[in-house]
Every structure is written in C-alpha cells, then in structure tokens.
Design an enzyme around this catalytic site. Structure first.
Site, PDB file in Angstrom:
ATOM      1  N   LYS A 118       0.871  -1.195   0.000  1.00 25.08           N
ATOM      2  CA  LYS A 118       0.000   0.000   0.000  1.00 25.08           C
ATOM      3  C   LYS A 118       0.895   1.227   0.000  1.00 25.08           C
ATOM      4  O   LYS A 118       2.023   1.172   0.472  1.00 25.08           O
ATOM      5  CB  LYS A 118      -0.888   0.012   1.256  1.00 25.08           C
ATOM      6  N   ASP A 158      -6.997   4.244  -4.616  1.00 25.25           N
ATOM      7  CA  ASP A 158      -7.703   4.091  -3.332  1.00 25.25           C
ATOM      8  C   ASP A 158      -8.323   5.469  -3.086  1.00 25.25           C
ATOM      9  O   ASP A 158      -8.530   6.227  -4.047  1.00 25.25           O
ATOM     10  CB  ASP A 158      -6.736   3.678  -2.208  1.00 25.25           C
TER      11      ASP A 158
END
Ligand code: NDP
Ligand code: 2IT
Length: 439
Positions: A118, A158
């Site tokens: 991430k 995201d």
C-alpha cells in the site's frame, strides 16, 4: 501484541488490524507447529520494506508545497506487491501499514498471484486544480518509479486516487523508464486498462452480500440498503444494488448524509460521479439537486432503518452505538465495502446478535481482483470483453465466500466471516512462506 505495541507505538490502525488477524488464526497457528518454528507471525507482521520520501511541488500561485510520500511493500510470497495508493491528509504510516497488512490476506483470498502493499501521501486533493493534481502526481512518481514494476510492485487507486491520478502517475512512469508496461492498474481503457475495473470493488461487495443473503434463502430484491461514502466504491455498489432490485436510501460524506426515500437510482447514480469530480468532498449538494433527497448534517447514515448496511467510505466509520442502532432497526446484514470501516466493538456487537457480517478483506476484494485481471490482460497483450471480466469477478467473489464459509463455520452453524477470511487468507501465505525458506 505487547511486543508489537512496544515496537510500533501509537500506530493504532495497524495494531487494530494485526490484532484482529492474530485473534482469528490462533487455533490454526497452534495446530501447525511448523509456523512457529519458521517465525511466520514475526515475519508476516513486519513489512518487507517501507519507503518514505519528500514530495516538493509547485501550486498554481507558484508557491512550493511539501508533502510526504510512502510505499509499504509488505509481503510478496504469492506474487508482486499489489495494492492501492491513498491521497488524503489523514494518511500516515499506521494507516498505510494497516492497509498493506490487510491487503496481503485480501489478495491471497482472490485466488490470483498477488502479494500485499500500500502507498500514498498526506496530500489533500480537495480544492486542488487539475494542473496541481498533475504536478503532484508527477512529483510523487519521481520517487516511486525506482521501486515499482509490473513484476515487482503494482500500485493502483484508493481514496483520492482514481482514473485521472493513475493517468498522471503512469505518464510520468513511462517518461522516466521509457517503458509502457502494466505497472499500475486502474488505467484508462485505451492504454491497458480493464473494463469493469472502475465498478469492480462495489460490484464485488454486492455479489458478496448476495452470496451471504443466499445462505439464509434471501435475495437482495426490494431490500433497503444504507450505503456510506459517495466515492468509487459506493458508486459501484449503488449501481449493482439497483441492478439486483435493491433500494439504496443513503449516501454520506464528511459533512453528513443524504436520505432519499425514493431510492438512489438512474441519474442520481451518475450524479455521484459529478460529486466526486468536484473535489469538494461533500454530499450536501445532492439534496439541492434532487428534491427527494434530505441532507442530515454531521451525522452518519446508520440511524436510518435498513435491511442491509454497506459502509463504503473509510476506516472506523461505524462504531458500537451505530451497530446497536442497526440491530434495533432489524438490519440483517452488514457488508464492508471500505477497508475496516467497522470498529472491533461494532463487529463484536453485530456478530453477537447473529447478523451476517462480511469483513472488507473478503467483501471488497473485487477491486484488487479485477486489478489482477488487468495485469493478466496486460501480460497477454489482450483485452477482454466486459462480460468476461464480470463473470470472472463473480466467480472470484463466489470462491472467496466459499473459503469464508469453509474456515468460518461455527459449531452452531453461524458463519464467522472474519475468522473464515483471516484463516483462509493466512494459510495460503504462510504455506508459501514455508516453501520459500527464511527470506
Ligand atoms: P474515493 O476517493 O473514490 O471516495 C472518497 C471517499 O473518501 C468518500 O466516500 C468519502 O466518504 C471518503 N472520505 C472523506 N473524508 C474522509 C476522511 N476524513 N478520511 C477518510 N476518508 C474520507 O475512495 P474509494 O471509494 O476508492 O474508497 C473508499 C473505501 O474503499 C476506502 O476504505 C478504500 O480503502 C476502500 N477500497 C477501495 C478500493 C478501490 O478499488 N478503490 C478497493 C477496495 C477497498 P466520507 O466522506 O463519508 O468519509
Ligand atoms: O484496498 C484495495 O483493495 C484497493 N484499493 C485496490 C487495490 C488494487 O491494487 O487494485
């Protein structure tokens, strides 16, 4: 946990995510002494590496702005690091480590060969011009390109990172490396993107809710659904819910929620895209645009009676008192579209009451799953039709549901999807780590 807390003080979200997984897998872990001998837990909770860097960029007034950028490469036992980028002022290392950690198990559940990672930045997209977004994305990629690649680490979107940002990031990557490869997912259709990727997370979450309801011989038809958020995931979920005959009655933003008794359908769904593109991060304008919408300031949608709740905004947005409101209002199913939107206390209350509950790492895996399918299409230099991608997405969500039931079924018959998702996701990664030795 005590040791982890000592080594990562104050990293609340990360510790919360690790605690949940460790609590779920305890029994399985103890049944497999080889895991302990190989230090699987100690190795799986520590990211392989974390890159943090400075992002200086010029705003429209010619002033220098400085943000902090990150990429957490967590675990690549199953495939290249894979996971989104989040641009939001709240971004810090704890949040990205929680998201990267969750991503390992989510990606494992998808059945596709992807590790977990991430990244992101504390950049605030709200109120920025298109040119500022572009300059920021370019400045971010000026550091990131060194550690990513189609076989190494494949970022995606995201919160705050959608098709526009992926375009700017890809443009800079291509310029720096002279390579046009599948290094990012969520790309534009004309240059390597996959059909259905924009909808995939929301669609997948609804397919998952459908599977859960089917275990109780129920369908989504005519069910009232409270959705939070209004972004990419919420949009996909609302579209699919409508297609399957459900009625969506709420959306939310940081300013409050809108309640639409008549249902959020048709042009109202398209309007969600306008809201998001406006970069203002509010939902109130919905109630001005559509007469049937009522705006409730500074509150969450969980007070509205519904059959199904789908939190699709952000972490810890559904707390214990919200859970009690849902329970009192006879809600039967809570399905997480966002990552960890329910607090541990809320999850406990929901499960204790016997409601269906799906954790994000299972229910929202459709986004990264179609990212995986985008990587496959890029590798083959082919482009699948929407039906093919959607069919595969449905199969994958069905398989994830099956794994959750297999590993999460309790003696009385109740399916603990949290446990099921964590055990199924963990076992595959742990066994791959055993196979690959101490590295
Ligand atoms: P978008 O950027 O498209 O949408 C913005 C969302 O961010 C809004 O719904 C908004 O809801 C939320 N937001 C606003 N303020 C904050 C805040 N203070 N802190 C955090 N979030 C805020 O994001 P996505 O729809 O892509 O992501 C929503 C959730 O889904 C996230 O948890 C994400 O990690 C998860 N997810 C996304 C996937 C994807 O493919 N995009 C895949 C799997 C999971 P609100 O204003 O109500 O907070
Ligand atoms: O949380 C997630 O799974 C995502 N943001 C999607 C990640 C991806 O690589 O598509």
């Amino acid at each position: 946990m005590a040791d982890l807390e000592k080594r990562n003080p104050g990293e609340v979200e990360y510790l919360q995510a690790v605690h949940e997984v460790l609590a779920s897998i305890e029994v399985v872990y103890n049944q497999n002494p080889q895991f302990e001998r190989s230090g699987i837990i100690e190795r799986i909770i520590e990211p392989d590496r974390v890159l943090t860097f400075k992002i200086p960029w010029l705003d429209d007034q010619g002033n220098v702005q400085v943000n902090r950028g990150y990429r957490v490469q967590f675990n690549n036992a199953l495939g290249p690091y894979k996971g989104g980028l989040r641009f939001h002022p709240s971004v810090n290392l704890s949040i990205l480590k929680f998201l990267g950690f969750e991503q390992i198990f989510k990606n494992s559940l998808t059945t596709l060969p992807m590790g977990g990672g991430k990244g992101g930045s504390d950049f605030q997209p709200k109120g920025k011009s298109n040119a500022e977004i572009m300059r920021f994305c370019q400045a971010y990629m000026l550091e990131l390109w060194k550690i990513i690649g189609s076989e190494t680490d494949v970022p995606a979107g995201d919160i705050g990172v959608g098709a526009r940002e992926i375009g700017f990031l890809f443009g800079m990557y291509k310029k720096l490396t002279h390579q046009h490869t599948g290094v990012l997912t969520g790309k534009g259709l004309a240059w390597g993107g996959s059909l259905v990727r924009p909808e995939a997370t929301g669609f997948g979450a609804v397919y998952f809710a459908q599977e859960m309801m089917a275990t109780r011989r129920e369908s989504l038809k005519d069910k009232k659904v409270a959705v939070s958020g209004y972004g990419n995931v919420a949009w996909g979920a609302v579209r699919k819910l409508n297609q399957l005959g459900a009625k969506v009655i709420t959306l939310s933003g940081p300013d409050g929620y809108v309640y639409d008794e008549e249902g959020i359908s048709g042009a109202k769904i398209d309007y969600m895209l306008e809201l998001r593109a406006s970069n203002e991060d509010v939902v109130e304008p919905y109630a001005k645009e559509f007469k049937s919408g009522v705006f409730v300031s500074n509150k969450r949608p969980w007070e509205v009676p519904c059959d199904i709740a789908m939190p699709c905004a952000t972490q810890n947005e559904l707390e214990q008192n919200d859970a009690h409101q849902l329970i009192n209002n006879k809600c039967v199913c809570v399905c997480e579209g966002a990552n960890m939107p329910c607090t541990p206390e809320a999850v406990e209350a929901i499960q204790k009451q016997g409601l269906l509950f799906a954790p994000g790492k299972a229910a929202n895996a459709g986004g990264v799953a179609v990212s995986g399918l985008e990587m496959t299409q890029n590798a083959m230099k082919l482009h699948w039709q929407a039906e093919e991608v959607d069919t595969r997405l449905q199969q994958i969500m069905g398989a994830i549901h099956e794994s959750c039931v297999r590993f999460g079924k309790q003696p009385g018959g109740y399916v603990d999807y949290v446990k099921g998702a964590n055990i199924a996701g963990f076992l595959k990664v742990a066994n791959a780590m055993l196979d690959q030795g101490v590295v």
